[in-house]
Design a protein around this motif. Sequence first.
Motif, short mmCIF file in Angstrom:
data_model
loop_
_atom_site.label_atom_id
_atom_site.label_comp_id
_atom_site.label_asym_id
_atom_site.label_seq_id
_atom_site.Cartn_x
_atom_site.Cartn_y
_atom_site.Cartn_z
N MET A 176 0.85 -1.19 0.00
CA MET A 176 0.00 0.00 0.00
C MET A 176 0.89 1.23 0.00
O MET A 176 1.88 1.30 0.73
CB MET A 176 -0.92 0.01 1.22
CG MET A 176 -1.80 1.24 1.34
SD MET A 176 -2.93 1.13 2.76
CE MET A 176 -3.64 2.78 2.75
N TRP A 177 0.49 2.23 -0.83
CA TRP A 177 1.23 3.49 -0.94
C TRP A 177 0.29 4.65 -0.63
O TRP A 177 -0.93 4.56 -0.84
CB TRP A 177 1.75 3.68 -2.36
CG TRP A 177 2.73 2.66 -2.86
CD1 TRP A 177 4.09 2.78 -2.92
CD2 TRP A 177 2.44 1.36 -3.43
NE1 TRP A 177 4.66 1.65 -3.47
CE2 TRP A 177 3.69 0.76 -3.80
CE3 TRP A 177 1.27 0.64 -3.66
CZ2 TRP A 177 3.76 -0.50 -4.38
CZ3 TRP A 177 1.35 -0.62 -4.24
CH2 TRP A 177 2.59 -1.18 -4.59
N ASP A 178 0.85 5.76 -0.18
CA ASP A 178 0.06 6.98 0.02
C ASP A 178 0.16 7.88 -1.21
O ASP A 178 0.22 9.10 -1.12
CB ASP A 178 0.51 7.72 1.28
CG ASP A 178 1.96 8.18 1.24
OD1 ASP A 178 2.66 7.86 0.25
OD2 ASP A 178 2.40 8.84 2.20
N SER A 179 0.14 7.26 -2.39
CA SER A 179 0.21 7.97 -3.67
C SER A 179 -0.50 7.10 -4.71
O SER A 179 -0.79 5.93 -4.47
CB SER A 179 1.66 8.22 -4.09
OG SER A 179 2.34 6.99 -4.28
N VAL A 180 -0.77 7.70 -5.86
CA VAL A 180 -1.31 6.94 -6.99
C VAL A 180 -0.14 6.51 -7.86
O VAL A 180 0.58 7.34 -8.41
CB VAL A 180 -2.31 7.79 -7.80
CG1 VAL A 180 -2.72 7.05 -9.08
CG2 VAL A 180 -3.54 8.11 -6.96
N LEU A 181 0.08 5.20 -7.96
CA LEU A 181 1.18 4.70 -8.78
C LEU A 181 0.94 4.99 -10.25
O LEU A 181 -0.20 4.99 -10.72
CB LEU A 181 1.35 3.20 -8.59
CG LEU A 181 1.85 2.66 -7.25
CD1 LEU A 181 2.27 1.20 -7.41
CD2 LEU A 181 2.99 3.48 -6.68
N SER A 182 2.02 5.18 -10.97
CA SER A 182 1.93 5.38 -12.41
C SER A 182 1.56 4.06 -13.09
O SER A 182 1.79 2.97 -12.53
CB SER A 182 3.27 5.87 -12.96
OG SER A 182 4.24 4.84 -12.89
N PRO A 183 1.02 4.11 -14.31
CA PRO A 183 0.76 2.86 -15.04
C PRO A 183 2.00 1.99 -15.20
O PRO A 183 1.90 0.76 -15.15
CB PRO A 183 0.24 3.37 -16.39
CG PRO A 183 -0.39 4.69 -16.08
CD PRO A 183 0.49 5.29 -15.03
N ASP A 184 3.16 2.60 -15.38
CA ASP A 184 4.39 1.81 -15.50
C ASP A 184 4.68 1.05 -14.23
O ASP A 184 5.04 -0.14 -14.27
CB ASP A 184 5.58 2.72 -15.86
CG ASP A 184 5.59 3.13 -17.32
OD1 ASP A 184 4.85 2.52 -18.11
OD2 ASP A 184 6.33 4.07 -17.66
N GLN A 185 4.54 1.71 -13.07
CA GLN A 185 4.80 1.03 -11.79
C GLN A 185 3.81 -0.10 -11.55
O GLN A 185 4.18 -1.17 -11.06
CB GLN A 185 4.75 2.04 -10.64
CG GLN A 185 5.98 2.92 -10.53
CD GLN A 185 7.20 2.12 -10.07
OE1 GLN A 185 7.18 1.44 -9.06
NE2 GLN A 185 8.28 2.22 -10.84
N ILE A 186 2.56 0.11 -11.92
CA ILE A 186 1.57 -0.94 -11.77
C ILE A 186 1.89 -2.11 -12.69
O ILE A 186 1.76 -3.29 -12.32
CB ILE A 186 0.15 -0.40 -12.02
CG1 ILE A 186 -0.25 0.55 -10.87
CG2 ILE A 186 -0.86 -1.54 -12.15
CD1 ILE A 186 -1.57 1.23 -11.05
N ALA A 187 2.35 -1.81 -13.90
CA ALA A 187 2.75 -2.88 -14.83
C ALA A 187 3.93 -3.66 -14.29
O ALA A 187 3.96 -4.91 -14.38
CB ALA A 187 3.09 -2.28 -16.20
#
Length: 228
Positions: A176-187
Amino acid sequence: MERLVVLFSLFLLTTAKRQDLSGKMFTFPVESNTHHVVLNPEMNKIFFTVTVCLRVFSDISRFQSPFSLSLPSCDNAFSIFKENHVYILNILNEGQNFWGLKDEYNVWNSVCATWDASTGLAQVWVNGIPSSRKGIKAGGSLTGIPKIILGQEQDSYGGHFDAAQSFVGMLTDVHMWDSVLSPDQIAYYSHGGQFTPGNVINWNSLEFSTNGYVVVESKETSHEVGNM
């Protein structure tokens, strides 16, 4: 008989500990209204952005809850549910259904959910494929000390579980992060690449307690290597 009693009692122990769970998973073998895992972020802050990622392996089609975050003022503050092939994200007691995400039974499925309070935009990613973006609680925030439960849905702060909503299967790689991950990080997360571990919940340094019949074991026992 005495040995069986001792072994079973080990499953019921509740001890908080911090471990690196790389290569391990929580197995929830039976439906219940008691068996669960408590995560202990011990963080009292205001969240305006959130990302939660995890991997699940189950053959259950009914409604179930692998991840539940409650606050003193809100039982479903950030919760991920699944029913058949529909994912439900509930934020501050408001839910949205996310349809058309491809997952399978009896294999590992990578699931990520994001929310940005400034716009209210929320999104669910399954195995690296994004859902449509939907609005939930624009202008809201997650405020207070969270209670995070794996394997059950909280109908009150830290408890009041329903067996019909319990998760049955295996669960791993919770971050869990206190930010919205980028699409690259999610990939990267979804396909086993290098990603920055969660700064709120980190599977590689996880403080947790098991309650009831939950087994910590190697992921290798699942005999499935895809989507990891």
